[in-house]
Design a protein around this motif. Structure first.
Motif, PDB file in Angstrom:
ATOM      1  N   ALA A  94      -0.328  -6.433   4.404  1.00 47.70           N
ATOM      2  CA  ALA A  94      -0.001  -7.365   3.322  1.00 47.70           C
ATOM      3  C   ALA A  94       0.840  -8.534   3.809  1.00 47.70           C
ATOM      4  CB  ALA A  94       0.733  -6.620   2.209  1.00 47.70           C
ATOM      5  N   ARG A 240      -3.745  -8.963   0.012  1.00 47.83           N
ATOM      6  CA  ARG A 240      -3.075 -10.254   0.196  1.00 47.83           C
ATOM      7  C   ARG A 240      -4.053 -11.413   0.005  1.00 47.83           C
ATOM      8  NH1 ARG A 240       0.680 -12.771   4.138  1.00 47.83           N
ATOM      9  NH2 ARG A 240      -0.231 -14.773   4.650  1.00 47.83           N
ATOM     10  N   THR A 249       0.405  -6.257  -3.815  1.00 47.12           N
ATOM     11  CA  THR A 249       0.734  -6.865  -2.521  1.00 47.12           C
ATOM     12  C   THR A 249       2.240  -6.966  -2.357  1.00 47.12           C
ATOM     13  OG1 THR A 249      -1.248  -8.195  -2.850  1.00 47.12           O
ATOM     14  CG2 THR A 249       0.176  -8.830  -1.031  1.00 47.12           C
TER      15      THR A 249
END
Lengths: 379, 44
Positions: A94, A240, A249
């Motif tokens: 992420a 992401r 995220t």
């Protein structure tokens, strides 16, 4: 009455009476890690909980790592089941922008070259008499990737977990000290001053979304043992890039990563009990880990030189050193070293590409080693 | 007793697989990017 007082006092002194030299030394080791984390800023997020865990577990009769003890519970639930390193991987995915790599996918090859040290150290460890699975765990230190090292050693060499993870994180934080002399030694002044142009092609959002899916499928099919590792890092990255689950995220890169880092650190520290940790074997593991990272850097720079030849001087070999997984330290080192010799040289984005390639490469290297061993019936 | 045959196999297969898989990934990235560009052109 007096007898009761004597017994009571004896109970209070029990901790002191059970204190042994290995415990004292490891409390010193824990305090050293705390000093390095707090005062020197070496990987503080990990060194502080690891150091404190080492102090805790070396206080006699605390029972934290006994059956039912709090750290043993965390260890069994999070480390032995691989949950902690895998959750960390979601967070890493992420946090990582694979954009610079996607703009110049050739840099992935530097990420593969940066894994040479793992395999050469594996051979060295075998030569020194370590078992196959111990040697794999030691070689993985060369990935410069803490969660991968923890993932592999917790499963296949749990008795080396403390040494392997502390070595991996120590050398990660020492990358700015270890790499520059090797980079300088292997390159000419002319090579270090090569200017790499600005990357012009922009990567579409669709490509950024497809990349984690594609990587998971390709890497997973080649090395199925690595699906948990590559799958988690790519899940984080997909969340992401797709932008549809920003809450997940944010949670992955903040709350989840923070909680897991704390629990992972303290439980790894808890594996550093004096009698189990202070063995000549631990020193050998640290030595081999150092060799692995040096060899990775050598191979990365050498491959960078090869790419320079093939691209007719358009690649600065210094970015080869960033082909390891220590993100983003290794990329920063390449940038700083490049600017030392040519102030107008901005290697950072290219080095970031190689560095994210190194992240994928290290996971692939671990996955491939485990899959090869499994294929040969050794796991 | 060190099983050098196994060690060499792990290193050989390992390095080849790491390079091979990443090379495959590079090819896939280029191919997808190209396909996407063609599709975008056609849609426009």
């Amino acid at each position: 009455m007096i007898e009761a007082i004597v017994h009571g006092l004896h109970g209070l002194l029990a901790g002191f009476l059970h204190m042994s030299l290995p415990n004292v030394l490891m409390i010193g080791g824990g305090l050293l890690l705390l000093y390095l984390g707090i005062k020197k800023g070496f990987e503080p997020l990990l060194f502080v909980p690891i150091g404190f865990g080492a102090v805790l577990v070396n206080i006699p009769l605390g029972g934290l790592m006994e059956e039912g003890g709090i750290l043993r519970t965390f260890y069994d639930a999070g480390v032995m089941t691989e949950i902690f390193p895998l959750l960390i991987f979601v967070g890493i995915g992420a946090m990582t922008d694979f954009g610079p790599l996607l703009e110049n996918p050739k840099l992935l090859l530097l990420g593969a070259a940066g894994q040479f040290g793992i395999f050469l150290t594996l051979l060295l460890a075998l030569a020194l008499g370590f078992s196959k699975l111990d040697a794999v765990s030691i070689g993985i230190i060369g990935a410069c990737d803490g969660p991968t090292a923890i993932y592999v050693s917790s499963q296949y060499a749990p008795h080396l977990l403390g040494a392997v993870s502390v070595a991996a994180y120590s050398y990660m934080s020492l990358v700015p000290i270890i790499q520059p002399p090797i980079m300088k030694f292997l390159t000419t002044h002319e090579e270090r001053t090569i200017k790499m142009g600005v990357v012009r092609s922009s990567v579409s959002r669709t490509t950024k979304i497809l990349f984690p899916i594609l990587t998971t499928i390709i890497a997973g099919l080649i090395a199925p043992m690595g699906v948990p590792l590559i799958g988690m890092i790519m899940l984080g990255n997909l969340m992401r890039e797709c932008g549809a689950v920003s809450r997940l995220t944010k949670a992955s890169e903040n709350e989840i990563a923070n909680v897991v880092t704390l629990l992972l650190g303290i439980t790894i520290g808890a594996t550093m009990e004096g009698h189990a940790f202070l063995k000549p074997q631990t020193l050998v593991v640290f030595g081999l880990g150092f060799v692995a990272i040096c060899l990775d850097t050598v191979a990365g720079v050498a491959f960078g030189k090869l790419m320079k030849v093939f691209t007719r001087g358009r690649i600065n070999p210094l970015i080869g050193a960033a082909g390891i997984s220590a993100y983003p330290m290794a990329a920063r080192v390449a940038q700083i070293e490049g600017q030392k010799y040519n102030r107008k040289n901005y290697l950072l984005m290219h080095a970031m590409g190689a560095n994210t390639g190194g992240q994928i490469g290290s996971v692939m290297a671990a996955a491939v080693m485990l899959s090869v061993l499994k294929g040969m019936g050794n796991i | 007793m060190i099983d050098w045959g196994l060690a060499v196999k792990i290193c050989f297969f390992g390095l080849s697989a790491v390079f091979g898989s990443l090379a495959l990934l590079i090819g896939a990235i280029y191919a997808f990017e190209k396909i996407l560009k063609i599709l975008e052109k056609r849609l426009n």
